[in-house]
Design an enzyme around this catalytic site. Sequence first.
Site, mmCIF file in Angstrom:
data_model
loop_
_atom_site.group_PDB
_atom_site.id
_atom_site.type_symbol
_atom_site.label_atom_id
_atom_site.label_comp_id
_atom_site.label_asym_id
_atom_site.label_seq_id
_atom_site.Cartn_x
_atom_site.Cartn_y
_atom_site.Cartn_z
ATOM 1 N N HIS A 1 38.470 46.731 44.221
ATOM 2 C CA HIS A 1 38.968 45.466 44.762
ATOM 3 C C HIS A 1 39.427 44.552 43.631
ATOM 4 C CE1 HIS A 1 39.448 42.194 47.648
ATOM 5 N NE2 HIS A 1 39.038 41.436 46.655
ATOM 6 N N HIS B 1 48.213 44.783 46.154
ATOM 7 C CA HIS B 1 48.975 45.883 46.741
ATOM 8 C C HIS B 1 50.432 45.762 46.350
ATOM 9 C CE1 HIS B 1 48.803 42.548 49.624
ATOM 10 N NE2 HIS B 1 50.019 42.894 50.000
ATOM 11 N N CYS C 1 37.057 42.634 53.312
ATOM 12 C CA CYS C 1 38.438 42.867 52.863
ATOM 13 C C CYS C 1 39.031 44.010 53.665
ATOM 14 C CB CYS C 1 38.459 43.189 51.371
ATOM 15 S SG CYS C 1 40.054 43.786 50.794
ATOM 16 N N HIS D 1 43.927 41.684 48.487
ATOM 17 C CA HIS D 1 43.567 42.908 47.755
ATOM 18 C C HIS D 1 44.900 43.385 47.183
ATOM 19 C CE1 HIS D 1 41.154 46.894 47.548
ATOM 20 N NE2 HIS D 1 42.341 47.141 46.997
ATOM 21 N N ASN E 1 53.518 40.499 46.298
ATOM 22 C CA ASN E 1 53.427 39.087 46.642
ATOM 23 C C ASN E 1 52.109 38.564 46.098
ATOM 24 O OD1 ASN E 1 55.852 39.193 48.201
ATOM 25 N ND2 ASN E 1 54.701 40.135 49.867
ATOM 26 N N HIS F 1 54.173 46.839 47.690
ATOM 27 C CA HIS F 1 54.990 47.340 48.794
ATOM 28 C C HIS F 1 56.043 48.273 48.213
ATOM 29 C CE1 HIS F 1 53.782 44.110 51.750
ATOM 30 N NE2 HIS F 1 53.488 43.488 50.632
ATOM 31 N N CYS G 1 39.877 47.107 51.583
ATOM 32 C CA CYS G 1 38.679 47.859 51.197
ATOM 33 C C CYS G 1 38.166 48.682 52.385
ATOM 34 C CB CYS G 1 37.599 46.912 50.694
ATOM 35 S SG CYS G 1 37.839 46.361 48.975
ATOM 36 N N THR H 1 49.277 37.737 51.994
ATOM 37 C CA THR H 1 48.419 37.540 53.171
ATOM 38 C C THR H 1 47.132 38.350 53.101
ATOM 39 O OG1 THR H 1 49.568 39.265 54.420
ATOM 40 C CG2 THR H 1 50.382 37.000 54.671
#
Length: 113
Positions: free
Chosen positions: A45, A99, A3, A97, A86, A101, A6, A94
Site C-alpha cells: 500500500h 495506481h 483500502c 492506493h 492521478n 491507468h 488492497c 479517487t
Amino acid sequence: MDCIFCKIIAGEIPSTKVYEDDLIYAFRDINAQAPEHVLIVPKTHIASANEITAENCAVVAHIFAKIGEIAALVGIKDDGYRIINNCGKNGGQTVMHLHFHLLGGKDLGEKLV
Ligand code: AMP
Ligand code: ZN
C-alpha cells in the site's frame, strides 16, 4: 486497512486479473474509459505518487519494467497506449492506493500535454 485496492489484491473484492507477480497486480478498470483500460498497482500500500520514496520506489520501476508486457497481454502494445497517474485532489485521484491507468485500443485523441 480500508483500502479497496488492497482488498482487490487480497482477493476480498472480485476483479478481472490481467497480470500478477510478487510485486504488482494489474486488473481491468470497472469503469473503462477506453476499449482497453487496465489499472496497475503495487501490492504494497502506497497511497499516492506523493508517498513514493527512495525506499519503496523499486516497485514503481518494476511496474514500468512490466508495462510493455502488460500492454501486450491486452493487445495494445504495438498500436500504443497512454499511462496516467492521478495524484491528490487536483489530480482527481479517487482511490488512495497508487495506481497507473493503462489506456488503449483506439486513438485516444486530445492530450493534456
Ligand atoms: P483514480 O480516479 O485515478 O483514483 O482511479 C480510480 C479508478 O479505480 C477509477 O478509474 C475507477 O473506475 C476504478 N475502480 C474503482 N473501484 C474499482 C473496482 N472495484 N474494480 C476495478 N476498478 C475500480
Ligand atoms: Zn491499498
